[in-house]
Design a protein around this motif. Structure first.
Motif, PDB file in Angstrom:
ATOM      1  N   GLN A  65      18.927  43.946  39.764  1.00  0.00           N
ATOM      2  CA  GLN A  65      18.544  43.039  38.633  1.00  0.00           C
ATOM      3  C   GLN A  65      20.005  42.324  38.197  1.00  0.00           C
ATOM      4  N   ASN A  66      19.837  40.940  38.256  1.00  0.00           N
ATOM      5  CA  ASN A  66      20.832  40.128  37.701  1.00  0.00           C
ATOM      6  C   ASN A  66      20.731  40.212  36.164  1.00  0.00           C
ATOM      7  N   TYR A  67      22.134  40.468  35.575  1.00  0.00           N
ATOM      8  CA  TYR A  67      21.965  40.224  34.104  1.00  0.00           C
ATOM      9  C   TYR A  67      23.204  39.336  33.646  1.00  0.00           C
ATOM     10  N   TYR A  68      23.642  38.426  34.684  1.00  0.00           N
ATOM     11  CA  TYR A  68      24.588  37.513  34.529  1.00  0.00           C
ATOM     12  C   TYR A  68      24.132  36.585  33.344  1.00  0.00           C
ATOM     13  N   SER A  69      22.872  36.133  33.563  1.00  0.00           N
ATOM     14  CA  SER A  69      22.377  35.024  32.756  1.00  0.00           C
ATOM     15  C   SER A  69      20.655  35.242  32.721  1.00  0.00           C
ATOM     16  N   ALA A  70      20.130  34.878  31.568  1.00  0.00           N
ATOM     17  CA  ALA A  70      18.885  34.675  31.695  1.00  0.00           C
ATOM     18  C   ALA A  70      18.129  33.628  32.361  1.00  0.00           C
ATOM     19  N   PRO A  71      16.991  33.842  33.321  1.00  0.00           N
ATOM     20  CA  PRO A  71      16.186  35.190  33.201  1.00  0.00           C
ATOM     21  C   PRO A  71      16.849  36.065  33.934  1.00  0.00           C
ATOM     22  N   GLU A  72      16.824  37.273  33.421  1.00  0.00           N
ATOM     23  CA  GLU A  72      17.511  38.389  33.957  1.00  0.00           C
ATOM     24  C   GLU A  72      16.662  38.956  35.223  1.00  0.00           C
ATOM     25  N   THR A  73      16.720  38.268  36.370  1.00  0.00           N
ATOM     26  CA  THR A  73      15.756  38.438  37.279  1.00  0.00           C
ATOM     27  C   THR A  73      15.789  39.675  38.305  1.00  0.00           C
ATOM     28  N   PHE A  74      14.960  40.262  38.680  1.00  0.00           N
ATOM     29  CA  PHE A  74      14.906  41.374  39.630  1.00  0.00           C
ATOM     30  C   PHE A  74      14.639  40.989  40.878  1.00  0.00           C
ATOM     31  N   GLY A  75      14.991  41.886  41.868  1.00  0.00           N
ATOM     32  CA  GLY A  75      14.538  41.663  43.067  1.00  0.00           C
ATOM     33  C   GLY A  75      13.314  42.315  43.414  1.00  0.00           C
ATOM     34  N   GLN A  76      12.646  41.651  44.616  1.00  0.00           N
ATOM     35  CA  GLN A  76      11.336  42.375  44.825  1.00  0.00           C
ATOM     36  C   GLN A  76      10.926  43.674  44.963  1.00  0.00           C
ATOM     37  N   GLY A  77      12.169  44.615  45.124  1.00  0.00           N
ATOM     38  CA  GLY A  77      12.039  45.689  45.372  1.00  0.00           C
ATOM     39  C   GLY A  77      11.944  46.141  46.984  1.00  0.00           C
TER      40      GLY A  77
END
Lengths: 107, 116
Positions: free
Chosen positions: A89-101
Motif C-alpha cells: 500500500q502506498n501512503y505517500y498521497s491519497a488515494p492510498e492505493t493498494f496493490g492487487q495482492g
C-alpha cells in the motif's frame, strides 16, 4: 493517482524456501510503503511500514526493502502459517492505493 | 488495548443509504487520521476515504466521491461513513482502520450488501 502493481499475483513454494514479492509504484513514493498479510476470512495484519520497518510482533523472517518506485517483501524461510494474500500500500498521497495482492501457497 | 468495532452494515436496495459506525477505544482517538477500506467478495483491498484528527480534512476514492461522507465525533470516539446512492458494486466488507502511516489497527469489518 498512484498505481501499485504487485508481482507475481500468486506463487507456490516449499516450506523453508525464500519467497520474494515485488511491488512497483507508478511514480516515486519515497519510502511511504506498507505491507499487509491477510489470511482467508481474517482481517488484514500490518507487517511492515516505511518500506522496511517491521511492525512489533511480526516474525523476523519477514523483511521489506526499497525506495522510490520499487519495493520487495521477503519471507526468508516460508512457514505453513504464512499461507495468505499479501498486499502493498502506498501512503505517500491519497488515494492510498493498494496493490492487487499476491497469494502465497505451500507446494 | 486498542479496539475498533464497526456496526451498521446490512442489506440495502440499490439507491438506498446506510451509515457505518466505528467505535474506537484504547487510544487517543482525536490524535489519529482514520480511514475506511473495503473489500468486495473474493477481491482485494480498496481504500475508500480518510479523515484527519479534528475532522477538518477529508479525501475520497473517485468511485465514492459525492456519494459517501466520512465524519467523526471525537467526544464519542466514533468514526462514521454515510453511504448514499448505493450501487451493487458497493457490496463489500468495510473496515475502519487507524492510520499511523500504514494501518496498524483494523476493525473486524462490516458487511454491506447492495441488492434488490
Amino acid at each position: 493517482d498512484i498505481q501499485m502493481t504487485q508481482s507475481p499475483s500468486s506463487l507456490s513454494a516449499s516450506v523453508g524456501d525464500r519467497v520474494t514479492i515485488t511491488c512497483r509504484a507508478s511514480q516515486g513514493i519515497s519510502n511511504y510503503l506498507a505491507w499487509y498479510q491477510q489470511k482467508p476470512g481474517k482481517v488484514p495484519k500490518f507487517l511492515i511500514y516505511a518500506a522496511s520497518t517491521l511492525q512489533s510482533g511480526v516474525p523476523s523472517r519477514f523483511s521489506g526493502s526499497g525506495s522510490g518506485t520499487d519495493f520487495t517483501l521477503t519471507i526468508s524461510s516460508l512457514q505453513p502459517e504464512d499461507v495468505a494474500t499479501y498486499y502493498c500500500q502506498n501512503y505517500y498521497s491519497a488515494p492510498e492505493t493498494f496493490g492487487q495482492g499476491t497469494k502465497v501457497e505451500i507446494k | 488495548e486498542v479496539q475498533l468495532v464497526e456496526s451498521g452494515g446490512g442489506l440495502v436496495q440499490p439507491g438506498g443509504s446506510l451509515r457505518l459506525s466505528c467505535a474506537a477505544s484504547g487510544f487517543s482517538f482525536s490524535s489519529y487520521w482514520m480511514d475506511w477500506v473495503r473489500q468486495a467478495p473474493g477481491k482485494g483491498l480498496v481504500w475508500v476515504s480518510r479523515i484527519n484528527g479534528d475532522g477538518s480534512s477529508t479525501s475520497y476514492a473517485d468511485s465514492v466521491k459525492g456519494r459517501f461522507t466520512i465524519s467523526r465525533d471525537n467526544a464519542k470516539n466514533t468514526l462514521y461513513l454515510q453511504m448514499n446512492s448505493l450501487r451493487v458494486e458497493d457490496t463489500a466488507v468495510y473496515y475502519c482502520a487507524r492510520d499511523q502511516g500504514g494501518y496498524d489497527y483494523w476493525g473486524q469489518g462490516a458487511l454491506v450488501t447492495v441488492s434488490s
